[in-house]
Scaffold this motif. Sequence first.
Motif, PDB file in Angstrom:
ATOM      1  N   SER A  84       0.771  -1.167   0.053  1.00  0.00           N
ATOM      2  CA  SER A  84       0.007  -0.064  -0.077  1.00  0.00           C
ATOM      3  C   SER A  84       0.796   1.419  -0.111  1.00  0.00           C
ATOM      4  CB  SER A  84      -0.968   0.137   1.246  1.00  0.00           C
ATOM      5  OG  SER A  84      -0.101   0.138   2.446  1.00  0.00           O
ATOM      6  N   LEU A  85       1.977   1.136   0.527  1.00  0.00           N
ATOM      7  CA  LEU A  85       3.033   2.376   1.021  1.00  0.00           C
ATOM      8  C   LEU A  85       2.079   3.313   1.824  1.00  0.00           C
ATOM      9  CD1 LEU A  85       4.290   3.310  -2.753  1.00  0.00           C
ATOM     10  CD2 LEU A  85       5.390   2.062  -1.007  1.00  0.00           C
ATOM     11  N   ALA A  86       1.366   2.949   2.680  1.00  0.00           N
ATOM     12  CA  ALA A  86       0.764   3.648   3.897  1.00  0.00           C
ATOM     13  C   ALA A  86       2.096   3.850   4.711  1.00  0.00           C
ATOM     14  CB  ALA A  86      -0.141   2.867   4.544  1.00  0.00           C
ATOM     15  N   VAL A  87       2.317   4.744   5.416  1.00  0.00           N
ATOM     16  CA  VAL A  87       3.399   5.137   6.411  1.00  0.00           C
ATOM     17  C   VAL A  87       2.875   5.207   7.992  1.00  0.00           C
ATOM     18  CG1 VAL A  87       5.316   6.728   6.968  1.00  0.00           C
ATOM     19  CG2 VAL A  87       4.609   6.328   4.711  1.00  0.00           C
ATOM     20  N   LEU A  88       3.453   4.580   8.829  1.00  0.00           N
ATOM     21  CA  LEU A  88       2.926   4.509  10.139  1.00  0.00           C
ATOM     22  C   LEU A  88       3.871   4.981  11.052  1.00  0.00           C
ATOM     23  CD1 LEU A  88       0.652   1.370  10.242  1.00  0.00           C
ATOM     24  CD2 LEU A  88      -0.153   3.719   9.903  1.00  0.00           C
ATOM     25  N   PRO A  89       4.047   5.601  12.216  1.00  0.00           N
ATOM     26  CA  PRO A  89       5.010   5.820  13.262  1.00  0.00           C
ATOM     27  C   PRO A  89       4.895   4.379  13.982  1.00  0.00           C
ATOM     28  CG  PRO A  89       2.904   7.152  13.793  1.00  0.00           C
ATOM     29  CD  PRO A  89       2.833   6.664  12.159  1.00  0.00           C
ATOM     30  N   LEU A  90       6.000   3.872  14.341  1.00  0.00           N
ATOM     31  CA  LEU A  90       6.159   2.532  14.972  1.00  0.00           C
ATOM     32  C   LEU A  90       7.095   2.868  16.068  1.00  0.00           C
ATOM     33  CD1 LEU A  90       4.704  -0.299  15.139  1.00  0.00           C
ATOM     34  CD2 LEU A  90       6.460  -0.863  13.501  1.00  0.00           C
ATOM     35  N   GLU A  91       6.674   2.386  17.449  1.00  0.00           N
ATOM     36  CA  GLU A  91       7.587   1.887  18.273  1.00  0.00           C
ATOM     37  C   GLU A  91       8.346   0.563  18.215  1.00  0.00           C
ATOM     38  OE1 GLU A  91       8.529   4.105  20.880  1.00  0.00           O
ATOM     39  OE2 GLU A  91       7.256   5.913  20.222  1.00  0.00           O
ATOM     40  N   GLN A  92       9.748   0.841  18.185  1.00  0.00           N
ATOM     41  CA  GLN A  92      10.772  -0.372  18.058  1.00  0.00           C
ATOM     42  C   GLN A  92      11.691  -0.370  19.226  1.00  0.00           C
ATOM     43  OE1 GLN A  92      12.002  -0.059  14.007  1.00  0.00           O
ATOM     44  NE2 GLN A  92      10.238  -0.827  13.193  1.00  0.00           N
ATOM     45  N   SER A  93      12.175  -1.613  19.683  1.00  0.00           N
ATOM     46  CA  SER A  93      13.230  -1.700  20.580  1.00  0.00           C
ATOM     47  C   SER A  93      14.233  -2.885  20.053  1.00  0.00           C
ATOM     48  CB  SER A  93      12.905  -2.189  21.768  1.00  0.00           C
ATOM     49  OG  SER A  93      12.227  -3.576  22.159  1.00  0.00           O
ATOM     50  N   TYR A  94      15.600  -2.676  20.204  1.00  0.00           N
ATOM     51  CA  TYR A  94      16.665  -3.518  19.893  1.00  0.00           C
ATOM     52  C   TYR A  94      17.446  -3.826  21.373  1.00  0.00           C
ATOM     53  CZ  TYR A  94      15.814  -2.433  14.850  1.00  0.00           C
ATOM     54  OH  TYR A  94      15.230  -2.554  13.956  1.00  0.00           O
ATOM     55  N   GLU A  95      17.578  -5.204  21.674  1.00  0.00           N
ATOM     56  CA  GLU A  95      18.408  -5.492  22.642  1.00  0.00           C
ATOM     57  C   GLU A  95      19.605  -6.296  22.349  1.00  0.00           C
ATOM     58  OE1 GLU A  95      17.799  -7.953  26.738  1.00  0.00           O
ATOM     59  OE2 GLU A  95      16.027  -7.683  25.355  1.00  0.00           O
TER      60      GLU A  95
END
Length: 210
Positions: A163-174
């Motif tokens: 779709s190419l919709a853009v969403l803000p997304l919380e992510q984490s890396y450990e």
Amino acid sequence: MPAVGYGPGMTVLPRAFAWQRTDIAGGEFVTLDDRRGLRAKGVTFAADNALYTCRYELHADESWASTRLEVTVEGAGWLRTLRMERAAGRWRVTTSEVGDLEKVLPTAPLPGIEEPDRLHSVLDLDLYNSPLTNTLPVRRLGLLQAEQGTKAQVEAAWVLLPSLAVLPLEQSYEVLGPRLVRYRSENFAADLELTGDGYVAEYPGLASLA
């Protein structure tokens, strides 16, 4: 916006990677230059929620913060484009569409984002199911050199395909150990095996480096 081009005058990029999808029929091929930040040109295809091919160009500055993304996605009877560019701390997002993706995928959202200001804190771009884009926060945050147990929280702009919709997304890396990080987003988690310079070698349930 014109489709991402590869014609005369384009710079030849010195490195290349390819990933094979392990969940569905599909893959990704990218050429890139990572000597001063990142410039990458990639092609993906997938028999996912719709059959499509995706061509993209991605730029990050010397700190590995994303600065620009151009994407063209095409399937039978439709084509969409997206351009995202960050300048003076703000993202500008433009889109175009030819044909009708909704006829193939009735649940497809509109491309882009209605309120680009929702991306004001975003420094990382995450292209849907692209192993390459996990490298952006890994390199930007220095996680390859970080001690085991180091955790980092980021907000990414998640670019959905097709779709190419853009969403803000919380992510984490450990950091779990040498060349091993745990990626989390909402209720999803995956332990990513990395190469010595931070590219995904194995993304369990998604893709493997060819």
